[in-house]
Write a protein that holds these residues in place. Structure first.
Motif, mmCIF file in Angstrom:
data_model
loop_
_atom_site.group_PDB
_atom_site.id
_atom_site.type_symbol
_atom_site.label_atom_id
_atom_site.label_comp_id
_atom_site.label_asym_id
_atom_site.label_seq_id
_atom_site.Cartn_x
_atom_site.Cartn_y
_atom_site.Cartn_z
ATOM 1 N N TYR A 31 14.023 30.129 28.362
ATOM 2 C CA TYR A 31 15.181 30.085 29.240
ATOM 3 C C TYR A 31 15.288 28.703 29.880
ATOM 4 O O TYR A 31 14.270 28.042 30.142
ATOM 5 C CB TYR A 31 15.072 31.118 30.368
ATOM 6 C CG TYR A 31 14.781 32.507 29.906
ATOM 7 C CD1 TYR A 31 15.786 33.277 29.342
ATOM 8 C CD2 TYR A 31 13.513 33.068 30.005
ATOM 9 C CE1 TYR A 31 15.539 34.558 28.898
ATOM 10 C CE2 TYR A 31 13.250 34.343 29.566
ATOM 11 C CZ TYR A 31 14.267 35.095 29.007
ATOM 12 O OH TYR A 31 14.022 36.358 28.573
ATOM 13 N N GLU A 94 26.357 35.303 38.972
ATOM 14 C CA GLU A 94 26.836 35.108 37.609
ATOM 15 C C GLU A 94 27.791 33.926 37.564
ATOM 16 O O GLU A 94 28.699 33.824 38.386
ATOM 17 C CB GLU A 94 27.514 36.368 37.081
ATOM 18 C CG GLU A 94 26.558 37.508 36.842
ATOM 19 C CD GLU A 94 27.212 38.668 36.111
ATOM 20 O OE1 GLU A 94 28.400 38.507 35.738
ATOM 21 O OE2 GLU A 94 26.552 39.704 35.933
ATOM 22 N N HIS A 97 28.396 28.789 32.506
ATOM 23 C CA HIS A 97 27.707 27.522 32.268
ATOM 24 C C HIS A 97 28.153 26.917 30.945
ATOM 25 O O HIS A 97 28.678 27.615 30.083
ATOM 26 C CB HIS A 97 26.189 27.737 32.249
ATOM 27 C CG HIS A 97 25.589 27.807 33.633
ATOM 28 N ND1 HIS A 97 24.239 27.831 33.856
ATOM 29 C CD2 HIS A 97 26.183 27.870 34.851
ATOM 30 C CE1 HIS A 97 24.014 27.890 35.154
ATOM 31 N NE2 HIS A 97 25.170 27.944 35.776
ATOM 32 N N TYR A 98 27.884 25.639 30.763
ATOM 33 C CA TYR A 98 28.241 24.941 29.535
ATOM 34 C C TYR A 98 26.992 24.290 28.955
ATOM 35 O O TYR A 98 26.189 23.675 29.675
ATOM 36 C CB TYR A 98 29.303 23.869 29.803
ATOM 37 C CG TYR A 98 30.609 24.440 30.286
ATOM 38 C CD1 TYR A 98 31.644 24.723 29.381
ATOM 39 C CD2 TYR A 98 30.816 24.720 31.627
ATOM 40 C CE1 TYR A 98 32.839 25.264 29.824
ATOM 41 C CE2 TYR A 98 32.014 25.271 32.083
ATOM 42 C CZ TYR A 98 33.023 25.537 31.168
ATOM 43 O OH TYR A 98 34.204 26.080 31.596
ATOM 44 N N ASP A 99 26.802 24.455 27.626
ATOM 45 C CA ASP A 99 25.658 23.814 26.987
ATOM 46 C C ASP A 99 25.995 22.360 26.677
ATOM 47 O O ASP A 99 27.067 21.864 27.028
ATOM 48 C CB ASP A 99 25.222 24.574 25.722
ATOM 49 C CG ASP A 99 26.351 24.664 24.698
ATOM 50 O OD1 ASP A 99 27.301 23.838 24.768
ATOM 51 O OD2 ASP A 99 26.289 25.534 23.821
ATOM 52 N N LYS A 105 29.320 29.774 28.343
ATOM 53 C CA LYS A 105 28.480 30.958 28.198
ATOM 54 C C LYS A 105 28.450 31.728 29.508
ATOM 55 O O LYS A 105 28.391 31.129 30.588
ATOM 56 C CB LYS A 105 27.042 30.576 27.822
ATOM 57 C CG LYS A 105 26.896 29.922 26.464
ATOM 58 C CD LYS A 105 25.432 29.637 26.171
ATOM 59 C CE LYS A 105 25.264 29.045 24.779
ATOM 60 N NZ LYS A 105 23.843 28.765 24.487
ATOM 61 N N ASN A 106 28.495 33.058 29.404
ATOM 62 C CA ASN A 106 28.267 33.899 30.576
ATOM 63 C C ASN A 106 26.799 33.803 30.944
ATOM 64 O O ASN A 106 25.929 34.065 30.121
ATOM 65 C CB ASN A 106 28.635 35.351 30.293
ATOM 66 C CG ASN A 106 30.128 35.549 30.183
ATOM 67 O OD1 ASN A 106 30.873 35.055 31.017
ATOM 68 N ND2 ASN A 106 30.571 36.247 29.162
ATOM 69 N N THR A 107 26.520 33.431 32.168
ATOM 70 C CA THR A 107 25.148 33.142 32.577
ATOM 71 C C THR A 107 24.812 33.832 33.889
ATOM 72 O O THR A 107 25.650 33.891 34.800
ATOM 73 C CB THR A 107 24.956 31.615 32.748
ATOM 74 O OG1 THR A 107 25.379 30.957 31.552
ATOM 75 C CG2 THR A 107 23.505 31.288 33.027
ATOM 76 N N SER A 128 18.399 30.131 34.279
ATOM 77 C CA SER A 128 19.719 30.480 33.744
ATOM 78 C C SER A 128 19.544 31.359 32.516
ATOM 79 O O SER A 128 18.965 30.935 31.523
ATOM 80 C CB SER A 128 20.508 29.208 33.376
ATOM 81 O OG SER A 128 20.661 28.390 34.521
ATOM 82 N N ASP A 130 21.374 33.545 29.519
ATOM 83 C CA ASP A 130 22.604 33.820 28.764
ATOM 84 C C ASP A 130 22.772 35.333 28.628
ATOM 85 O O ASP A 130 21.971 36.004 27.976
ATOM 86 C CB ASP A 130 22.521 33.174 27.385
ATOM 87 C CG ASP A 130 23.823 33.314 26.606
ATOM 88 O OD1 ASP A 130 24.725 34.044 27.080
ATOM 89 O OD2 ASP A 130 23.929 32.710 25.534
ATOM 90 N N SER A 132 25.692 36.872 27.599
ATOM 91 C CA SER A 132 26.871 37.224 26.803
ATOM 92 C C SER A 132 26.584 38.408 25.894
ATOM 93 O O SER A 132 27.353 39.378 25.839
ATOM 94 C CB SER A 132 27.318 36.013 25.968
ATOM 95 O OG SER A 132 27.622 34.918 26.793
ATOM 96 N N GLU A 133 25.459 38.346 25.156
ATOM 97 C CA GLU A 133 25.125 39.449 24.248
ATOM 98 C C GLU A 133 24.647 40.674 25.025
ATOM 99 O O GLU A 133 24.919 41.800 24.649
ATOM 100 C CB GLU A 133 24.032 38.995 23.269
ATOM 101 C CG GLU A 133 24.493 37.973 22.256
ATOM 102 C CD GLU A 133 25.606 38.528 21.381
ATOM 103 O OE1 GLU A 133 25.597 39.736 21.097
ATOM 104 O OE2 GLU A 133 26.505 37.760 21.002
#
Length: 538
Positions: A31, A94, A97-99, A105-107, A128, A130, A132-133
C-alpha cells in the motif's frame, strides 16, 4: 571511554539492524505509505509504491496525490491532516487520488497523528488503500478484507511509530541504554498484541521467534516451536512446494497458502507472507513472516465446490432427461400420430373410390376429399419433419457419421448454402451421450451459420485424434467477433460449451473478419470425471 565507545557502537549496530528491518518491512507492504508534515503538507517519508521517483524534492501531499495546487480541505474533500490536527485522533476518509499516470482511483485514506513531547501534532502517518474493486466485491469478501486491512494497518502504524522514535533518536546522537530497552519493549508489545501469527525464521529456516498468537494457532508451547525447522510443522503435501518456493525466492513469500499441522493432529490453513531481513553487511539473515488463519475461507471454498458438483450433476441429469423426452416425443409422433394419419389417408382414398361410382352430384364431395387427402399428405410430411428434428432416427440406427452426413445434406437443401461433410473413415461408435452432444453442437453451429454468418459455404469435419473425437466446422462468412463470443447472452454458444464441458471436453471459437469462423470441439473418448469438470470451471 573505550567501554563507552564499544557500548555506543553496539547500540548503533543494533539500531541499524532494527532500522533496516523496519525499512524492509515497510517496503514489503503493498500500500502507498506517507509521513506528512503537519505545517507545510510536505511528504517526509514515502515508500516506493507511493512515490517510485523518490523524495529528492519533497512534494506536498495535495500536489502528489490529488494533482491540486492547494490542500484538499479547500476543495471537495475533507483533509485528513486537518482532521487529525483538530481531533488529535486517527481518522479515516474517502478520497479520489491520482497515480503517477494521472488515473483516478477511489481511495480510503487513513491518517494517524504523531505527537511531540508537548502533545502537539507534528506529523501524520497516512496509508492509501485503493477501494475501487472492494466496493464492487461481495459483502462477505469485503468485510473479510477490511478486517484484515484494519488489523494490518494497526500493526504497521504502531510498528512505524516505534521505528520513527528510534530513527529520530539515532540522528540526534542521544541513544542510551534506557531508550534502547524501551524501544525493544514497545516493539515486543506491538508484535505480541497482533491478531495474526508472526514469526522470524533464520537463514537456515529455523524458527527463532514467534508471537503468542502463533503459539495459540499451532497449539504447541513456545519451547516446542523455537529452534525447529518451520517446514516440520507443515503438512507433507505442502512441504515440498513450500520448501521449493522459499529457497527459490530467497525467503520471500507472497500470499502462499499452506496447511499447518497443529499439536492435536488437526490441520490449519494459513496465508503466509514474508519479507527477507538483511544484516548490516547486506547479507540475508532470515525472514519475517506473517501468518493469517484462512481455515474458514478454505472450508467455504470446499462447500462452494460441493455446490458446483451438485449443479453439474443436475445439469447432466437434465440434459439426459431432455434427450430421452425428445426421443419419446419423436417416437410417439412417428409411430402413433404418423400411423393414424396414414390410416386416415387410406380411409379417405377408399371413400373417394366409393363416392366416385355414384356420379352426378358427387363431384363436389370428391373435390373436398381430394383437398383433405392433400392436407393429410402435408400433415404426414410435417409430422416426419418434427419427429426427425426432435431425434433423427439415423443417429440411433446408423451412428454419428451417417447422422452428420444427413444433417449436412438437409442443411444444404433447406438453406442453399453449400455444406460439405468429411470424416476420417474410422469406426466412430460413440456412446449415446457423446454422439448426442456432437450432433447437437454441430446442429447449433449450422443454425448459427444460417442465421448470422452470411456464408456461402461451410465444411464439417469429424475425425479421431489419439483418444479424442474432433469436430471442426468452418464457414466463409463475416467471422464471429470477440464480443459475441464473450457475450453472456449468447445462449447458443453457452449451450454448446456446457455440452462439451459436461463430457470433459472443450470447445473453441475463432473468427476472422470477412473470412469466416472456425469452431473446434474436442471430446475425450474415455468416461468423463465430474471432479475434473468442476475444477476446470472453478
Amino acid at each position: 571511554v573505550i567501554l563507552l565507545r564499544e557500548r555506543i557502537m553496539r547500540q548503533a549496530e543494533l539500531l541499524h539492524q532494527q532500522s533496516e528491518f523496519l525499512k524492509t518491512t515497510v517496503e514489503s507492504f503493498p500500500y502507498p505509505f506517507y509521513v506528512v508534515d503537519a505545517e507545510d503538507y510536505t511528504i517526509k517519508i514515502a515508500n516506493k509504491i507511493a512515490n517510485p521517483q523518490g523524495l529528492t524534492d519533497p512534494p506536498t501531499c495535495y500536489t502528489l496525490i490529488h494533482k491540486n495546487p492547494k490542500p484538499c480541505g479547500e476543495t471537495e474533500h475533507s483533509c485528513p491532516l486537518e482532521e487529525v490536527k483538530k481531533t488529535k485522533k486517527p481518522v479515516v476518509v474517502e478520497h479520489i487520488h491520482y497515480d503517477i499516470d494521472g488515473n483516478a482511483k477511489n481511495t480510503e485514506v487513513r491518517g494517524y497523528p504523531i505527537f511531540d513531547h508537548e502533545g502537539n501534532v507534528i506529523q501524520m502517518i497516512e496509508f492509501s488503500l485503493d477501494i475501487s474493486e472492494r466496493k464492487r466485491a461481495e459483502e462477505e469478501i469485503r468485510t473479510l478484507n477490511e478486517e484484515m486491512e484494519n488489523r494490518l494497518m494497526e500493526y504497521i502504524t504502531r510498528f512505524e511509530a516505534a521505528n520513527k522514535t528510534l530513527l529520530t533518536e539515532f540522528r540526534k546522537r542521544k541513544l542510551s541504554e534506557e531508550m534502547l530497552q524501551k524501544s525493544e519493549e514497545r516493539y515486543r508489545s506491538i508484535v505480541e498484541t497482533a491478531n495474526e501469527g508472526i514469526g522470524v525464521i533464520d537463514a537456515n529456516r529455523r524458527i527463532i521467534f514467534v508471537n503468542k498468537k502463533m503459539v495459540d494457532m499451532l497449539g504447541y508451547t513456545m519451547e516446542e516451536i523455537l529452534g525447529k525447522d518451520v517446514f516440520s510443522f507443515i503438512s507433507e503435501e505442502d512441504k515440498l512446494i513450500g520448501e521449493e518456493k522459499f529457497d527459490q525466492d530467497k525467503g520471500v513469500m507472497k500470499n502462499l497458502e499452506l496447511k499447518f499441522r497443529q499439536k492435536n493432529g488437526n490441520f490449519l490453513w494459513v496465508l503466509a507472507s514474508g519479507a527477507p531481513v538483511f544484516d548490516s553487511q547486506g547479507q540475508y539473515a532470515g525472514t519475517m513472516t506473517m501468518f493469517m488463519d484462512i481455515t474458514a475461507r478454505k472450508q467455504a471454498e470446499d462447500e462452494l465446490k460441493s455446490s458446483y458438483e451438485q449443479i453439474y450433476a443436475l445439469a447432466v441429469h437434465l440434459q439426459s432427461v431432455a434427450e430421452e423426452e425428445r426421443t419419446r416425443i419423436a417416437r410417439d409422433i412417428h409411430d402413433e400420430f404418423g400411423q393414424r394419419l396414414t390410416a386416415l389417408k387410406f380411409d379417405l382414398s377408399w371413400l373417394r373410390s366409393k363416392i366416385s361410382k355414384i356420379g352426378g352430384a358427387a363431384g363436389g364431395i370428391i373435390e373436398k376429399i381430394n383437398s383433405m387427402l392433400e392436407l393429410t399428405d402435408s400433415t404426414i410430411q410435417w409430422a416426419r419433419r418434427i419427429s426427425t428434428g426432435l431425434r433423427p432416427s439415423v443417429l440411433d440406427d446408423l451412428g454419428i457419421v451417417s447422422a452428420l452426413q444427413w444433417l449436412s445434406e438437409e442443411f444444404q437443401n433447406k438453406t442453399g448454402i453449400v455444406c460439405k461433410f468429411t470424416s476420417s473413415g474410422e469406426d466412430l461408435n460413440l456412446v449415446r451421450e457423446k454422439s448426442t452432444a456432437v450432433f447437437r453442437i454441430c446442429q447449433e453451429c449450422l443454425t448459427n451459420v444460417a442465421r448470422h454468418a452470411g456464408a456461402s459455404a461451410v465444411t464439417v469435419r469429424l475425425r479421431k485424434e489419439e483418444n479424442n473425437i474432433i469436430l471442426e466446422i468452418n464457414d466463409n462468412g463475416r467471422g464471429i467477433g470477440e464480443n459475441e463470443i464473450a457475450n453472456p447472452k449468447s445462449f447458443g454458444l453457452l449451450g454448446m460449451r456446457e455440452r462439451a464441458v459436461i463430457l470433459d471436453g472443450e470447445i473453441n471459437f475463432k473468427g476472422i473478419p470477412k473470412e469466416g469462423t472456425t469452431v473446434m470441439v474436442k471430446i475425450p473418448l474415455d468416461k468423463p470425471r465430474l471432479g475434473n469438470r468442476i475444477e476446470g470451471m472453478m
